[in-house]
Each structure stands twice: as C-alpha cells, then as structure tokens.
Design a protein around this motif. Structure first.
Motif, PDB file in Angstrom:
ATOM      1  N   ARG A 299       0.823  -1.212   0.000  1.00 15.77           N
ATOM      2  CA  ARG A 299       0.000   0.000   0.000  1.00 15.77           C
ATOM      3  C   ARG A 299       0.857   1.261   0.000  1.00 15.77           C
ATOM      4  NH1 ARG A 299      -5.117   1.926   1.436  1.00 15.77           N
ATOM      5  NH2 ARG A 299      -5.146   3.688   2.866  1.00 15.77           N
ATOM      6  N   TRP A 303       1.277   1.607  -7.679  1.00 13.57           N
ATOM      7  CA  TRP A 303       1.045   0.487  -8.596  1.00 13.57           C
ATOM      8  C   TRP A 303       0.162   1.013  -9.729  1.00 13.57           C
ATOM      9  CZ3 TRP A 303       3.424  -4.149  -7.529  1.00 13.57           C
ATOM     10  CH2 TRP A 303       3.950  -4.276  -6.248  1.00 13.57           C
ATOM     11  N   GLN A 340      -4.179   0.320  -3.808  1.00 15.53           N
ATOM     12  CA  GLN A 340      -4.086   1.540  -4.609  1.00 15.53           C
ATOM     13  C   GLN A 340      -4.444   2.790  -3.810  1.00 15.53           C
ATOM     14  OE1 GLN A 340      -2.618   1.457  -7.331  1.00 15.53           O
ATOM     15  NE2 GLN A 340      -3.550   0.252  -8.961  1.00 15.53           N
ATOM     16  N   ASP A 342      -7.304   3.730  -2.825  1.00 10.90           N
ATOM     17  CA  ASP A 342      -8.585   4.313  -3.202  1.00 10.90           C
ATOM     18  C   ASP A 342      -9.587   4.226  -2.059  1.00 10.90           C
ATOM     19  OD1 ASP A 342      -7.668   4.933  -5.714  1.00 10.90           O
ATOM     20  OD2 ASP A 342      -8.301   3.015  -6.579  1.00 10.90           O
TER      21      ASP A 342
END
Length: 358
Positions: A299, A303, A340, A342
């Motif tokens: 994390r 990526w 990611q 998010d």
C-alpha cells in the motif's frame, strides 16, 4: 499438433513440415512425455484397478511383442545418438509461424492399442524421462533457431505427472549461452507447473538457480507462472528462482506452493511495480514476516497498472509453529482498492487454521 519422441511420430512431424501447404500454418507444437514401456494386459482387472500391469523385464515384453523388436532397437538408437533432437529440429525449422511449445504429460496415445496386447503400452515412465523430453525439446528449438513466444511445461497435466524443476540443471551444459539467450529472446509467457523432489534446501537452491539462469535472459517476459513445491518451512530464494534483474514488461505473475520471506517477496514485487497488472499467490507461505505487514508495504508504494490481486490460501509461519492465514472479507476488487489507496477500509484479516478460508 502433438508429437511423441518415437520414430513414427517424429517422422510424421517431419513429413508435415515438408508439405508445401500444411507446414507453414503450424503455430503450436505439443511434445508429450509418454513413451512405450513394457506392460502386460490383465484381462480381469480387480475392481477400480488398472488393466495394465508392468512386466518385470523388457525381455518378456519383447518376446510378446514379436514384430516390435526392430522398432524398439531403433528407439534406443534414437535416444542414444540424439536422433530425436535431429528429427525434431528438422521439423521445427520448417514451421515459420511456430510460436508456442507445450511439454505435456496428459495421456492421449499416438500409437495403436495393439501395443498393449503385444506387451507394450504408452505411459509416462517417470521424472528422469520427463527431464529428457524437456531437454531434447529445448535443444531442438535452439538447433532450429526458433524463438517461441510461449513455453508451457505441464500446462495440460491430467494424471498428476509433473516435470521436476531439477530438469533445468544440465541446460547450461547442453545449450551454449548464446543459444539460450536467443531461445528466450522473444519469450512472452513462461508457465512451469512442476515439482521439487529434493530433501534439502541446498539442493533446492542449487536447482532453482539453474531455472533462474534459464529465465534471466527472458527480458521480454510478460506472463510468469511458477508452481514448484518449494522446500516446506524454509526460506526459498525467489530472486534465484526467477533470475536476476528487472523485467520491465512483466504484467502477470502467479506463484504457487512456495515459501519465502516477506522482505524478499516485497523487494521482488516492487522491482516490477510499474508494469504488474495481476498478482496471484496460491498456497504461498512466509517464513519471516506477516501478511498484514506485507499488505501495508504494498500500500505504501505506487502500482499504476495493478487491477487484480488473488491471494488464495496464503499463510505465514508464526513463531509458535501455527499458521496465520490471510483472509479477506470481500473480493479482489477491494484488495486492489486498498493497495491503490482508493479506500482506507481494511478488507483483510489474519486468521488461524480453525478459521482459515475454505
């Protein structure tokens, strides 16, 4: 198209390669690991048993085979003098579109079932022969100056037969470095569903390095699948197994039945973080480190292309000897979103065997 390393099958392949119409359309070639072995036919097999019983001696089988004596003598010469390499490379050289090579342990038969009643049948005789088939196939590719885009080893195995990873041990002695570099120059996909049969970690590392040397020149590799059954409970070297250096085009990675340390695994993944789209781990264990720490390290890094994560049955070996499994509450999409950044919702948790994922 499938070929067996026996006289008639190899000659048919050569005949096809010389055909003015058919040869130029061959794109995929499967090399089977089955061969003729001495058997006798049991007309009244016990319930649930095979009707083929291995004979104690080839002499007895030859006596039953009758007209196969000359065939068997030629087969021995074929293998002893490397004529299988000559015939295979002769055909390969005339297949201009050949792009995929498969080494296959499935059980389809290339010869008449007459061989069964005559004292012989086709089967897979064991790991030493599978090593021979692999080495013959690779040498033939080099001799024919082929540069396949895909090599699949035991991709279609239906009987539990696997090529041992130590089959790569002698490749550097059989194939010059320049030939090996040329062979894998355009390699895009490498799939190896093999098995490790050594008792010691030292032997596993030694043979793993041989596989790594085979792969280290495959700089164009896009898909890598390795299932090798690493030495249980030991920290197996991932960098040695896959070859040194970065593969800037690697998009898909699958590792299965293998153990390593969290540090080495993260280091290897981060080396390819800019290109990886898919990460799949199956029955992977951490000898050092924890999976929750692993997820946090992923994390913390970018990526840009990652779209799929599958961590199936992965676990860490805890200090008390128990297994700590990584499980997740939803699906792969939630894992990707978390890595990611998010979302801040943590989709995974660590569980013990009694609560391990099914």
């Amino acid at each position: 198209m499938k070929v067996w390393l026996e006289k008639d099958s190899l000659q048919r392949l050569v005949d096809i390669s010389e055909h003015p119409r058919y040869g130029k359309f061959v794109m995929h070639l499967t090399i089977s690991t089955h061969r003729l072995n001495p058997y006798k036919y049991n007309e009244e097999p016990a319930s649930g048993s095979d009707n083929l019983i291995r004979l104690h001696s080839e002499k007895e089988a030859v006596a039953r085979a009758g007209g196969l004596v000359d065939y068997l003598e030629y087969q021995k010469k074929l293998e002893r003098e490397g004529l299988d390499i000559v015939l295979l490379s002769t055909a390969m050289r005339k297949f201009p579109k050949l792009s995929t090579i498969i080494f296959d342990s499935s059980s389809s038969k290339p010869v008449s079932t007459q061989f069964i009643t005559d004292g012989f049948a086709l089967d897979d005789p064991g790991p030493e022969w599978r090593r021979h088939v692999l080495q013959v196939g690779l040498q033939a590719l080099v001799r024919a100056e082929c540069q396949p885009r895909t090599i699949l080893i035991d991709r279609i195995s239906d009987e539990g037969y696997f090529t041992p990873y130590w089959a790569f041990q002698d490749i550097s002695l059989l194939i010059p470095k320049a030939g090996l570099r040329s062979l894998v120059h355009n390699l895009k996909t490498f799939y190896f569903d093999g098995v490790g049969e050594d008792d010691s970690l030292d032997e596993f590392v030694l043979h793993g390095v041989a596989l790594g040397r085979f792969l280290e020149h495959a700089s164009q590799l896009e898909e890598l699948y390795l299932d090798i059954q690493g030495v249980w409970g030991e920290e197996n070297s991932l960098s040695a197994l896959t070859g040194q250096g970065q593969r800037r085009r690697l998009r898909k990675l699958t590792l299965a039945h293998y153990g390593t340390s969290m540090k080495e695994l993260v280091t290897w993944l981060l080396l390819h973080s800019s290109s990886l789209e898919t990460i799949s781990f199956r029955c992977l264990w951490l000898v050092k480190g924890r999976w929750d720490e692993f997820m946090d390290l992923l994390r913390a890094s970018p990526w840009p292309l990652l779209s799929f994560i599958d961590l199936r049955g992965v676990f860490a070996l805890a200090s008390d000897g128990d297994r700590e499994y990584l499980d997740w509450d939803h699906g792969s999409a939630q894992l990707v979103d978390y890595v990611q950044r998010d979302t801040d919702a943590n989709p995974y948790h660590v569980s013990y065997p009694e609560r391990a994922p099914r």
